[in-house]
Motif scaffolding. Structure first.
Motif, mmCIF file in Angstrom:
data_model
loop_
_atom_site.group_PDB
_atom_site.id
_atom_site.type_symbol
_atom_site.label_atom_id
_atom_site.label_comp_id
_atom_site.label_asym_id
_atom_site.label_seq_id
_atom_site.Cartn_x
_atom_site.Cartn_y
_atom_site.Cartn_z
ATOM 1 N N TYR A 1 0.838 -1.196 0.000
ATOM 2 C CA TYR A 1 0.000 0.000 0.000
ATOM 3 C C TYR A 1 0.873 1.246 0.000
ATOM 4 N N LYS A 2 0.492 2.219 -0.819
ATOM 5 C CA LYS A 2 1.223 3.480 -0.900
ATOM 6 C C LYS A 2 0.764 4.449 0.184
ATOM 7 N N ILE A 3 -0.474 4.276 0.630
ATOM 8 C CA ILE A 3 -1.065 5.178 1.622
ATOM 9 C C ILE A 3 -1.683 4.348 2.734
ATOM 10 N N ASN A 4 -2.025 5.006 3.826
ATOM 11 C CA ASN A 4 -2.764 4.353 4.897
ATOM 12 C C ASN A 4 -4.241 4.412 4.507
ATOM 13 N N ILE A 5 -4.729 3.322 3.962
ATOM 14 C CA ILE A 5 -6.079 3.297 3.413
ATOM 15 C C ILE A 5 -7.127 3.558 4.479
ATOM 16 N N LEU A 6 -6.992 2.945 5.639
ATOM 17 C CA LEU A 6 -7.996 3.137 6.689
ATOM 18 C C LEU A 6 -8.048 4.591 7.151
ATOM 19 N N GLU A 7 -6.894 5.236 7.215
ATOM 20 C CA GLU A 7 -6.841 6.640 7.609
ATOM 21 C C GLU A 7 -7.533 7.517 6.560
ATOM 22 N N GLU A 8 -7.283 7.228 5.291
ATOM 23 C CA GLU A 8 -7.910 8.008 4.218
ATOM 24 C C GLU A 8 -9.414 7.779 4.174
#
Length: 69
Positions: A4-11
């Motif tokens: 994952y490139k980003i924190n999906i849950l945070e987004e």
């Protein structure tokens, strides 16, 4: 391997979708949420599509391929 490139849950949370809300509204399965928490990219493409729809992004914005070490 994919990561994952980003924190999906945070987004998702920023977009108004907490883990609780996603479970209650059956947006994503608990098993999918757990995989995302663990950094496991082995999720269904349908789930990836749901995430992309909520975040208004492309799959490549969420995951990237990196060479195995």
């Amino acid at each position: 391997m994919l990561r994952y490139k980003i924190n999906i849950l945070e987004e998702l949370k920023k977009a108004g979708y907490s883990s609780y809300r996603m479970r209650q509204e059956k947006v994503l399965a608990e098993s999918t949420l757990q995989r995302i928490r663990e950094g496991n990219t082995s999720i269904e493409l349908e789930s990836l599509g749901v995430i992309c729809n909520i975040l208004r992004c492309q799959p490549g914005d969420l995951v990237e391929w990196v060479e195995n070490e």
